[in-house]
Design an enzyme around this catalytic site. Structure first.
Site, mmCIF file in Angstrom:
data_model
loop_
_atom_site.group_PDB
_atom_site.id
_atom_site.type_symbol
_atom_site.label_atom_id
_atom_site.label_comp_id
_atom_site.label_asym_id
_atom_site.label_seq_id
_atom_site.Cartn_x
_atom_site.Cartn_y
_atom_site.Cartn_z
ATOM 1 N N GLY A 13 0.832 -1.209 0.000
ATOM 2 C CA GLY A 13 0.000 0.000 0.000
ATOM 3 C C GLY A 13 0.860 1.250 0.000
ATOM 4 O O GLY A 13 0.553 2.237 0.681
ATOM 5 N N SER A 15 1.604 3.365 -2.438
ATOM 6 C CA SER A 15 1.364 4.412 -3.431
ATOM 7 C C SER A 15 0.708 5.663 -2.848
ATOM 8 O O SER A 15 0.780 6.739 -3.435
ATOM 9 C CB SER A 15 0.452 3.866 -4.539
ATOM 10 N N THR A 38 -1.288 -1.623 -6.400
ATOM 11 C CA THR A 38 -2.003 -2.494 -7.337
ATOM 12 C C THR A 38 -1.770 -2.195 -8.813
ATOM 13 O O THR A 38 -2.074 -3.022 -9.658
ATOM 14 C CB THR A 38 -3.530 -2.430 -7.104
ATOM 15 N N ASN A 85 0.684 -3.048 5.296
ATOM 16 C CA ASN A 85 -0.109 -1.827 5.470
ATOM 17 C C ASN A 85 -1.335 -1.768 4.554
ATOM 18 O O ASN A 85 -2.352 -1.190 4.927
ATOM 19 C CB ASN A 85 0.793 -0.612 5.195
ATOM 20 N N SER A 137 -6.450 -1.565 12.967
ATOM 21 C CA SER A 137 -7.322 -0.393 13.104
ATOM 22 C C SER A 137 -8.017 -0.471 14.455
ATOM 23 O O SER A 137 -8.191 -1.582 14.996
ATOM 24 C CB SER A 137 -8.385 -0.402 11.993
ATOM 25 N N TYR A 150 -14.639 -5.225 7.541
ATOM 26 C CA TYR A 150 -13.377 -4.530 7.821
ATOM 27 C C TYR A 150 -12.911 -4.823 9.252
ATOM 28 O O TYR A 150 -11.744 -5.150 9.490
ATOM 29 C CB TYR A 150 -13.605 -3.032 7.608
ATOM 30 N N ALA A 152 -13.694 -7.337 11.185
ATOM 31 C CA ALA A 152 -13.288 -8.744 11.333
ATOM 32 C C ALA A 152 -11.879 -8.941 10.779
ATOM 33 O O ALA A 152 -11.050 -9.638 11.376
ATOM 34 C CB ALA A 152 -14.282 -9.657 10.615
ATOM 35 N N ILE A 183 -7.046 8.754 10.437
ATOM 36 C CA ILE A 183 -5.841 9.370 9.875
ATOM 37 C C ILE A 183 -6.210 10.026 8.548
ATOM 38 O O ILE A 183 -6.939 9.418 7.739
ATOM 39 C CB ILE A 183 -4.734 8.293 9.640
#
Ligand code: NAP
Length: 243
Positions: A13, A15, A38, A85, A137, A150, A152, A183
């Site tokens: 992650g 980018s 991706t 991340n 999170s 999310y 779970a 954030i």
């Protein structure tokens, strides 16, 4: 800021948002970083940055993760620091949640870290050192309406962290988790002003976090100074989880 015997890192992650900042902060500290996202298009954001090597990979696809591993071996003997991340959300109340929405979120947020950690762990074990840091999170411990998928996945990542820490501690590999609150990144761009105000009312520090707040903790957890810390979750959330 801290001493790093670790010389190589892989950040998923990379980018945008938190992952991009983490990659840039590690790179600025002399660590060579493979930054994953991706698409070639999204990776343009980290092209031509000293010490960052971009690579396109869908972490939810096991074959794609194998390609990422092969790419990393072309550059480094082993990855010293893995930052899991990358994450997505596809929110819906459970009654309306489509199987696809459940599956995709679990595939990226939980299966991705599983594929990648498992494949990189072999070399960490051989080199008798490693730092694995998972980005969970506050939803992973507190839950959140409309985010059962999310939450779970992020709760799973917390439990994954603790189990793996117990498995690999004797190999001198530490595994820790960071649980960010709200954030300022693309991930919260869709929130309405009312939702944002509700969050701010509940955050004791009365402001949202910045990607750098997470990056500083990554610099610490990956440093020599943090060598006796494993299996822990660090809440970087302005105090919202105290409520
Ligand atoms: P973001 O701005 O939405 O960026 C997500 C990153 O993940 C992008 O680089 C994206 O790549 C990458 N990604 C998505 N699916 C992927 C896949 N299948 N394979 C590889 N990479 C993939 O997110 P963020 O806000 O920085 O969040 C980073 C992490 O922190 C996430 O795990 C998130 O759940 C967690 N978190 C964020 C907050 C927050 O308030 N922002 C709060 C708590 C936890 P592309 O650019 O190619 O799409």
């Amino acid at each position: 800021m801290f001493n790093h015997s670790s010389k190589t890192a892989l950040v998923t992650g990379a980018s945008r948002g938190i992952g991009k900042t983490i990659s840039m902060m590690l790179a600025a500290n002399g660590i060579k970083v493979i930054g994953v996202a991706t698409s070639e298009e999204s990776l343009k954001s980290i092209q031509n940055i000293d010490n960052i090597i971009p690579f396109c990979c869908d972490i939810s696809n096991e074959k794609s993760v194998e390609q990422l591993y092969n790419f990393s071996k072309e550059h480094f003997d082993s990855i010293d620091i893995l930052v899991n991340n990358a994450g997505i959300h596809m929110d819906n109340i459970l009654l309306r949640m489509k199987t696809d929405e459940w599956q995709k979120v679990l595939d990226v947020n939980l299966n991705g870290p599983f594929y990648l950690t498992r494949i990189l762990l072999k070399d960490m074990i051989k080199s008798k050192s490693g730092r694995i840091i998972n980005i969970s999170s506050i939803s992973g411990t507190d839950g959140n309406k409309g985010q059962s998928n999310y939450s779970a996945s992020k709760g799973g990542l917390l439990a994954f962290t603790k189990s793996l820490a117990k498995e690999v501690g004797r190999r001198n590999i530490t595994v820790n988790c960071i649980a960010p609150g709200v954030i300022e990144t693309d991930m919260i761009a869709h929130l309405t002003d009312t939702v944002k105000k509700n969050y701010l009312d509940r955050i004791p520090l009365k402001k949202f976090g910045k990607p750098e707040d997470i990056g500083k903790m990554i610099l610490f957890l990956s440093s020599d100074e943090a060598s006796y810390i494993t299996g822990q979750t660090f809440y970087i959330d302005g105090g919202i989880s105290l409520n």
